[in-house]
Design a protein around this motif. Structure first.
Motif, PDB file in Angstrom:
ATOM      1  N   LEU A 392       1.042  -0.767  -0.417  1.00  0.00           N
ATOM      2  CA  LEU A 392      -0.046  -0.115   0.205  1.00  0.00           C
ATOM      3  C   LEU A 392       0.783   1.438   0.108  1.00  0.00           C
ATOM      4  CD1 LEU A 392      -2.682   1.682   0.336  1.00  0.00           C
ATOM      5  CD2 LEU A 392      -2.522   1.223   3.186  1.00  0.00           C
ATOM      6  N   THR A 393       0.411   2.106  -1.070  1.00  0.00           N
ATOM      7  CA  THR A 393       1.334   3.664  -0.908  1.00  0.00           C
ATOM      8  C   THR A 393       0.546   4.338  -1.284  1.00  0.00           C
ATOM      9  OG1 THR A 393       1.600   3.691  -3.666  1.00  0.00           O
ATOM     10  CG2 THR A 393       3.172   1.973  -2.741  1.00  0.00           C
ATOM     11  N   PRO A 394       0.946   5.632  -1.450  1.00  0.00           N
ATOM     12  CA  PRO A 394      -0.259   6.730  -1.595  1.00  0.00           C
ATOM     13  C   PRO A 394      -0.490   6.825  -2.589  1.00  0.00           C
ATOM     14  CG  PRO A 394       2.050   7.702   0.007  1.00  0.00           C
ATOM     15  CD  PRO A 394       2.678   6.346  -0.599  1.00  0.00           C
ATOM     16  N   TYR A 395      -1.402   7.991  -2.846  1.00  0.00           N
ATOM     17  CA  TYR A 395      -2.238   7.997  -4.381  1.00  0.00           C
ATOM     18  C   TYR A 395      -1.738   9.764  -4.278  1.00  0.00           C
ATOM     19  CZ  TYR A 395      -5.840   9.823  -7.564  1.00  0.00           C
ATOM     20  OH  TYR A 395      -6.442  10.590  -9.170  1.00  0.00           O
ATOM     21  N   GLN A 396      -1.839  10.529  -3.511  1.00  0.00           N
ATOM     22  CA  GLN A 396      -1.257  11.800  -3.277  1.00  0.00           C
ATOM     23  C   GLN A 396      -0.133  11.887  -2.681  1.00  0.00           C
ATOM     24  OE1 GLN A 396      -3.826  15.110  -2.115  1.00  0.00           O
ATOM     25  NE2 GLN A 396      -5.658  13.868  -2.491  1.00  0.00           N
ATOM     26  N   GLU A 397       1.020  12.682  -3.829  1.00  0.00           N
ATOM     27  CA  GLU A 397       2.546  12.499  -3.338  1.00  0.00           C
ATOM     28  C   GLU A 397       3.115  13.669  -2.386  1.00  0.00           C
ATOM     29  OE1 GLU A 397       2.101  15.025  -6.647  1.00  0.00           O
ATOM     30  OE2 GLU A 397       1.042  13.039  -6.072  1.00  0.00           O
ATOM     31  N   ASP A 398       3.700  14.426  -1.318  1.00  0.00           N
ATOM     32  CA  ASP A 398       4.378  15.090  -0.759  1.00  0.00           C
ATOM     33  C   ASP A 398       5.590  15.064  -1.455  1.00  0.00           C
ATOM     34  OD1 ASP A 398       6.453  12.424   0.384  1.00  0.00           O
ATOM     35  OD2 ASP A 398       6.389  13.292   1.950  1.00  0.00           O
ATOM     36  N   LYS A 399       5.917  14.430  -1.900  1.00  0.00           N
ATOM     37  CA  LYS A 399       7.385  14.847  -3.013  1.00  0.00           C
ATOM     38  C   LYS A 399       7.262  14.265  -4.462  1.00  0.00           C
ATOM     39  CE  LYS A 399      10.736  14.189   0.719  1.00  0.00           C
ATOM     40  NZ  LYS A 399      10.033  14.067   1.827  1.00  0.00           N
ATOM     41  N   TRP A 400       6.593  15.175  -5.573  1.00  0.00           N
ATOM     42  CA  TRP A 400       6.045  14.595  -6.716  1.00  0.00           C
ATOM     43  C   TRP A 400       7.688  13.321  -7.104  1.00  0.00           C
ATOM     44  CZ3 TRP A 400       9.702  15.108 -10.938  1.00  0.00           C
ATOM     45  CH2 TRP A 400      10.757  16.085 -11.187  1.00  0.00           C
ATOM     46  N   TYR A 401       8.713  14.149  -7.376  1.00  0.00           N
ATOM     47  CA  TYR A 401      10.140  13.248  -7.758  1.00  0.00           C
ATOM     48  C   TYR A 401       9.844  10.931  -7.153  1.00  0.00           C
ATOM     49  CZ  TYR A 401      12.243  15.745  -3.793  1.00  0.00           C
ATOM     50  OH  TYR A 401      12.230  16.513  -3.306  1.00  0.00           O
ATOM     51  N   VAL A 402      10.192  11.559  -5.885  1.00  0.00           N
ATOM     52  CA  VAL A 402       9.983  10.356  -4.876  1.00  0.00           C
ATOM     53  C   VAL A 402       8.746   9.254  -5.631  1.00  0.00           C
ATOM     54  CG1 VAL A 402      10.068   9.904  -1.987  1.00  0.00           C
ATOM     55  CG2 VAL A 402      11.386  11.671  -3.126  1.00  0.00           C
ATOM     56  N   HIS A 403       7.977  10.084  -5.268  1.00  0.00           N
ATOM     57  CA  HIS A 403       6.392   9.518  -5.608  1.00  0.00           C
ATOM     58  C   HIS A 403       6.549   8.849  -7.433  1.00  0.00           C
ATOM     59  CE1 HIS A 403       2.169   8.332  -5.260  1.00  0.00           C
ATOM     60  NE2 HIS A 403       1.619   9.118  -5.888  1.00  0.00           N
ATOM     61  N   ALA A 404       7.066   9.516  -8.425  1.00  0.00           N
ATOM     62  CA  ALA A 404       8.390   9.709  -9.505  1.00  0.00           C
ATOM     63  C   ALA A 404       8.574   8.401  -9.472  1.00  0.00           C
ATOM     64  CB  ALA A 404       8.232  10.080 -10.579  1.00  0.00           C
ATOM     65  N   VAL A 405       9.394   8.138  -8.481  1.00  0.00           N
ATOM     66  CA  VAL A 405      10.251   7.042  -8.054  1.00  0.00           C
ATOM     67  C   VAL A 405       9.671   5.628  -7.102  1.00  0.00           C
ATOM     68  CG1 VAL A 405      12.295   5.520  -7.386  1.00  0.00           C
ATOM     69  CG2 VAL A 405      12.313   7.781  -8.071  1.00  0.00           C
ATOM     70  N   THR A 406       8.713   5.917  -7.105  1.00  0.00           N
ATOM     71  CA  THR A 406       7.892   4.771  -6.373  1.00  0.00           C
ATOM     72  C   THR A 406       6.640   3.745  -7.455  1.00  0.00           C
ATOM     73  OG1 THR A 406       7.646   5.781  -4.047  1.00  0.00           O
ATOM     74  CG2 THR A 406       5.837   4.175  -4.998  1.00  0.00           C
ATOM     75  N   ARG A 407       6.075   5.016  -8.102  1.00  0.00           N
ATOM     76  CA  ARG A 407       5.303   4.634  -8.842  1.00  0.00           C
ATOM     77  C   ARG A 407       5.865   3.478 -10.698  1.00  0.00           C
ATOM     78  NH1 ARG A 407       0.514   9.256  -9.625  1.00  0.00           N
ATOM     79  NH2 ARG A 407      -0.764   8.439  -8.637  1.00  0.00           N
ATOM     80  N   ALA A 408       7.605   3.920 -10.018  1.00  0.00           N
ATOM     81  CA  ALA A 408       8.394   3.652 -11.350  1.00  0.00           C
ATOM     82  C   ALA A 408       8.878   2.004 -11.389  1.00  0.00           C
ATOM     83  CB  ALA A 408       9.782   4.207 -11.684  1.00  0.00           C
ATOM     84  N   ASN A 409       8.372   1.457  -9.566  1.00  0.00           N
ATOM     85  CA  ASN A 409       8.258   0.438  -9.475  1.00  0.00           C
ATOM     86  C   ASN A 409       7.515  -0.932  -9.240  1.00  0.00           C
ATOM     87  OD1 ASN A 409      11.378   0.656  -8.393  1.00  0.00           O
ATOM     88  ND2 ASN A 409      11.016   1.922  -7.089  1.00  0.00           N
TER      89      ASN A 409
END
Length: 511
Positions: A392-409
């Protein structure tokens, strides 16, 4: 506008000015001696080559190596120098030597009961092996005579924390990454001032970088003036140094030695949804009472002694001294800490052991999913052998670039059968593992490189406690308001975002 002006005119602006001044001086020196540029360039190339050789032959995580080698090869003039400033082990070794007494004091004061080891071995050798690893490498034993209460929201943690703080009679220890003035902290602070006036020993440790934009520079002095003892971990200085990477990310509260809190919740209003920052904020905590509190007390006191340059008698703070009520023993509880300086990634290994020994399910909650190849392989292999693996991960990000890497995985994991959900009401900041209705971890350790390799972290490993089932039940309920990520979702990602994801993944270990 006022906040921006306060930042620009405060120490952030001052530090930024000093860093800019350093950069200007470097440029001026290069221009002044440009007639020697050929020799300077050759020297930089040689330095970069040597640094790459050092990195390749080091014990660093392979992904971390790549993240350094790529920019060094792209920018050979400053790449090698940049690594020496930010990635070299020299500053780390100096820091380690300074903090070595912490480990020595933990060894001396945290002793494992052989009887408990025998009991857990009789139940399950795999559990005993996992516990043994934590005892040997985090120096923290496993306990019985301890109760644990899982708190599924910041609001619940806040409520329970206030109750326990008001009952404090002897001492209160707080160690947090983030403290910010507002409803949550101001309420706590009023109690701390009242207790300090009554003679209660009140101490606070906060991380300077975590509070850089949130508290004034002299805030520790303000607390001292209120009768609250305060230490600041690793004060921020405007110098290019790797030491600024090692932060105290722990969240610990200890009350009279018999009660402790840990988990993902800092002392700021978004954690209790008193303000809306990234939608609904989902976070969790754990309250424990009994013998296991001693490990958290030792974590705090050894850090305090290091920061304060003191050497206290720890025997005065043991749980049984001020514990007036008996504790209903609830399974096995093993608090643990993780240091970035000992070349042992305790948090990651605890997680890996849970994944590799799972049989039925692994349910993970994390705000960031920035994984190395070993973790991706472990999660994928667990799913491939039939284990129900959910993240389970967030839908809304706190840091866009970190959220982008999260989705990249997502792609590699989903292709292997791992199920990924995003918490649609907002942001997930909880860090929990729950496995097979038997094991759980609640703590501060994110699934990213900073938590696993660079920060001081802590958590509690739980075996056969009621709280394990509470973590599971909360997870299942949270999935009901979360969206599962499908192949269709991944295929719908624009091509330019995929390129951005690929680029950011290379540098993920440095984020």
């Amino acid at each position: 506008m006022k906040k921006t002006l306060r930042i620009l005119l405060g120490r952030i602006g001052f530090c930024g000015l000093l860093i800019a001044l350093q950069a200007i001086i470097l440029i001026v020196v290069i221009l002044r001696f440009q007639q020697y540029f050929v020799y300077f360039y050759a020297l930089c190339i040689l330095l970069s080559v040597l640094v790459v050789m050092v990195i390749v032959n080091s014990r660093l995580n392979p992904a971390y190596k790549i993240a350094w080698i790529v920019p060094i090869l792209l920018f050979p003039i400053f790449g090698g120098l940049f690594y020496l400033l930010f990635g070299s082990d020299q500053t780390k070794k100096k820091f380690l030597n300074e903090m070595q007494p912490i480990n020595e004091k933990l060894k001396q004061n945290l002793n494992q009961s052989p009887k408990i080891i025998e009991e857990i071995e009789a139940l399950d050798k795999r559990a005993a092996n996992q516990s043994s690893y934590i005892t040997n490498y985090a120096l923290c034993p496993i306990y019985q005579n301890t109760s644990s209460e899982y708190l599924n929201l910041g609001e619940r943690k806040f409520e329970r924390l206030i109750e326990e703080l008001k009952n404090a009679k002897h001492y209160i220890f707080l160690e947090y990454f983030i403290i910010e003035e507002g409803q949550m902290w101001n309420t706590i602070l009023d109690i701390l001032k009242e207790k300090a006036a009554e003679g209660v020993d009140v101490r606070v440790i906060y991380d300077d970088f975590g509070c850089l934009f949130l508290l004034p520079q002299d805030y520790s002095k303000q607390l001292e003036a209120m009768g609250i003892k305060c230490c600041v971990f690793n004060p921020f200085v405007p110098l290019l140094t790797i030491r600024m990477n090692n932060r105290d990310h722990r969240k610990i509260c200890i009350i009279d030695g018999h009660t402790a809190f840990t988990g993902g919740i800092n002392l700021a209003d978004e954690y209790i949804n008193a303000i809306v920052k990234h939608g609904h904020w989902k976070d969790t905590a754990l309250m424990i009472k009994g013998d296991a509190v001693w490990s958290f007390t030792m974590m705090f006191l050894t850090m305090w002694d290091y920061l304060r340059h003191t050497n206290e008698d720890y025997e005065l703070y043991r749980p049984h001294i001020y514990q007036t009520e008996s504790v209903q023993s609830d399974g096995f509880v093993q608090p643990f800490t993780d240091s970035p300086l000992d070349n042992e990634s305790v948090g990651e290994t605890v997680y890996m052991n849970l994944i590799n020994n799972s049989m039925d399910y692994v349910y993970i909650t994390t705000p960031y999913l920035i994984l190395d190849n070993e973790m991706i392989t472990a999660l994928s292999n667990a799913a491939k052998r039939g284990v129900d693996v959910k993240i389970l991960t967030p839908y809304q990000e706190d840091k866009w670039y970190v959220h982008a890497v999260t989705r990249a995985n997502y792609r590699a994991l989903i292709d292997s059968g791992v199920q990924i959900y995003e918490y649609t009401p907002g942001f997930v900041h909880a860090k929990t593992f729950v496995v097979d209705d038997e094991y759980a971890v609640v703590g501060t350790i994110n699934l990213d490189y900073r938590s696993l390799y660079l920060h001081y972290e802590c958590g509690a490993w739980l075996y056969k406690t009621k709280s394990v089932l509470d973590v599971r039940d909360d997870y299942i309920e949270t999935l009901k308001v979360s969206q599962r990520i499908t192949d269709e979702d991944l295929n719908a990602i624009p091509w330019y975002n995929k390129i951005l994801y690929a680029f950011l993944r290379v540098f993920a270990p440095l984020m």
